[in-house]
Design an enzyme around this catalytic site. Structure first.
Site, PDB file in Angstrom:
ATOM      1  N   LYS A  36       5.204   0.817   9.470  1.00  0.00           N
ATOM      2  CA  LYS A  36       5.080   2.100   9.946  1.00  0.00           C
ATOM      3  C   LYS A  36       6.327   2.659  10.493  1.00  0.00           C
ATOM      4  O   LYS A  36       7.334   2.039  10.700  1.00  0.00           O
ATOM      5  CB  LYS A  36       3.845   2.669  10.868  1.00  0.00           C
ATOM      6  CG  LYS A  36       2.465   1.710  10.408  1.00  0.00           C
ATOM      7  CD  LYS A  36       1.880   2.221   9.277  1.00  0.00           C
ATOM      8  CE  LYS A  36       0.673   1.810   9.016  1.00  0.00           C
ATOM      9  NZ  LYS A  36       0.033   2.246   7.593  1.00  0.00           N
ATOM     10  N   SER A  83       1.004  -1.057  -0.043  1.00  0.00           N
ATOM     11  CA  SER A  83      -0.200   0.100   0.077  1.00  0.00           C
ATOM     12  C   SER A  83       0.952   1.443   0.002  1.00  0.00           C
ATOM     13  O   SER A  83       1.990   1.063   0.091  1.00  0.00           O
ATOM     14  CB  SER A  83      -1.046   0.032   1.263  1.00  0.00           C
ATOM     15  OG  SER A  83      -0.139   0.421   2.405  1.00  0.00           O
ATOM     16  N   SER A 142      -2.935   6.584   5.936  1.00  0.00           N
ATOM     17  CA  SER A 142      -2.291   5.693   6.769  1.00  0.00           C
ATOM     18  C   SER A 142      -3.215   5.284   7.791  1.00  0.00           C
ATOM     19  O   SER A 142      -3.491   6.358   8.497  1.00  0.00           O
ATOM     20  CB  SER A 142      -0.920   6.216   7.224  1.00  0.00           C
ATOM     21  OG  SER A 142      -0.335   5.247   7.962  1.00  0.00           O
ATOM     22  N   SER A 167       0.965   3.777   2.290  1.00  0.00           N
ATOM     23  CA  SER A 167       0.944   4.295   3.437  1.00  0.00           C
ATOM     24  C   SER A 167       2.280   5.002   3.651  1.00  0.00           C
ATOM     25  O   SER A 167       2.300   5.910   4.793  1.00  0.00           O
ATOM     26  CB  SER A 167       0.436   3.388   4.560  1.00  0.00           C
ATOM     27  OG  SER A 167       1.356   2.648   4.980  1.00  0.00           O
TER      28      SER A 167
END
Length: 250
Positions: free
Chosen positions: A105, A42, A196, A44
């Site tokens: 992250k 993705s 995100s 994010s």
């Protein structure tokens, strides 16, 4: 003569099986204790990480928990040889809500920290993190359409510096309440701040337990723009992002 030939063939098969077994065992040990491959599904973490990036995650960076092993078998709790992440690390972790899904992250909040977003600026313990406007992130889709997104450079108190995106001014993610990180947990955020799902969303991610950390992202070993199917090997050279291969993850 036939018996001797059969014996030699049988010995060769057994040797091949042993070699394959050793190779699989070594690969398992490397994956469990040293490095795990991870792909970016993705956007994010744009623009730090792109969809189609493949990177290695170091397992030893934070020590070992049950999530260091494939399928997270409940063999023990806590961490062995644990080393806490530093603020600014890009880390892979198991989603706290299910203990299975891998997320990636950036570590923003350490235990005891107070984290808040105010008008798009990150505040840690009531101190604003310096945010400098830099060149736009330019993205082109497969149809040739160009999109420009505002990009900023954040610099943390420990000197770690990285780029973030701000797609929508005044979005819900740009203004939050104060999050106080509990002991033994971390606050994680994506660099693509308006796209995100991270610790700012308590019901979806929330605070991440130390035990759920899988490892630290180290470097990109392959990257593709995704325009070719995996079996279209003749297109691999043209879809490979050669300039990203070997880049460290900062």
């Amino acid at each position: 003569m036939t018996d001797k030939t059969n014996s030699v063939q049988s010995s060769g098969v057994m040797e091949t099986m042993r070699t394959v077994g050793y190779a699989l065992l070594i690969a398992l040990i490397i994956r469990a204790l040293l490095f795990q491959p991870f792909s970016i599904p993705s956007g994010s973490m744009l623009s730090t990480l792109l969809i189609g990036d493949y990177l290695f995650v170091s397992k030893y960076a934070y020590g070992y928990s049950k999530h260091s092993l494939p399928f997270s078998p409940p063999l023990f709790s806590g961490r062995i040889l644990g080393g806490e992440p530093e603020r600014g690390d890009v880390a892979v972790f198991k989603l706290p809500t299910d203990g299975r899904t891998d997320y990636i992250k950036r570590v923003i909040g350490l235990p005891g920290d107070r984290i808040q977003m105010r008008d798009g600026q990150l505040f840690i313990n009531d101190e604003g993190v310096p945010r400098e406007r830099v060149e736009d992130f330019v993205e082109e889709d497969r149809f040739g359409n160009i999109r420009r997104v505002a990009r900023y450079r954040e610099t943390l108190s420990n000197g770690r510096s990285y780029l973030t995106l701000d797609q929508v001014r005044g979005s819900s993610g740009d203004n939050t309440g104060v999050f106080t990180v509990p002991a033994g947990h971390f606050f994680m955020m994506g660099d693509n701040r308006d796209n995100s799902q991270d610790s700012r969303v308590p019901g979806a991610v929330g605070y991440v337990p130390f035990e759920n950390l899988v490892g630290r992202a180290e470097f990109i070993f392959y990257s593709t723009d995704g325009s070719a199917r995996f079996w279209e090997f003749w297109q691999w050279p043209s879809v490979t992002r050669w300039g990203r291969i070997g880049q460290g993850v900062n």
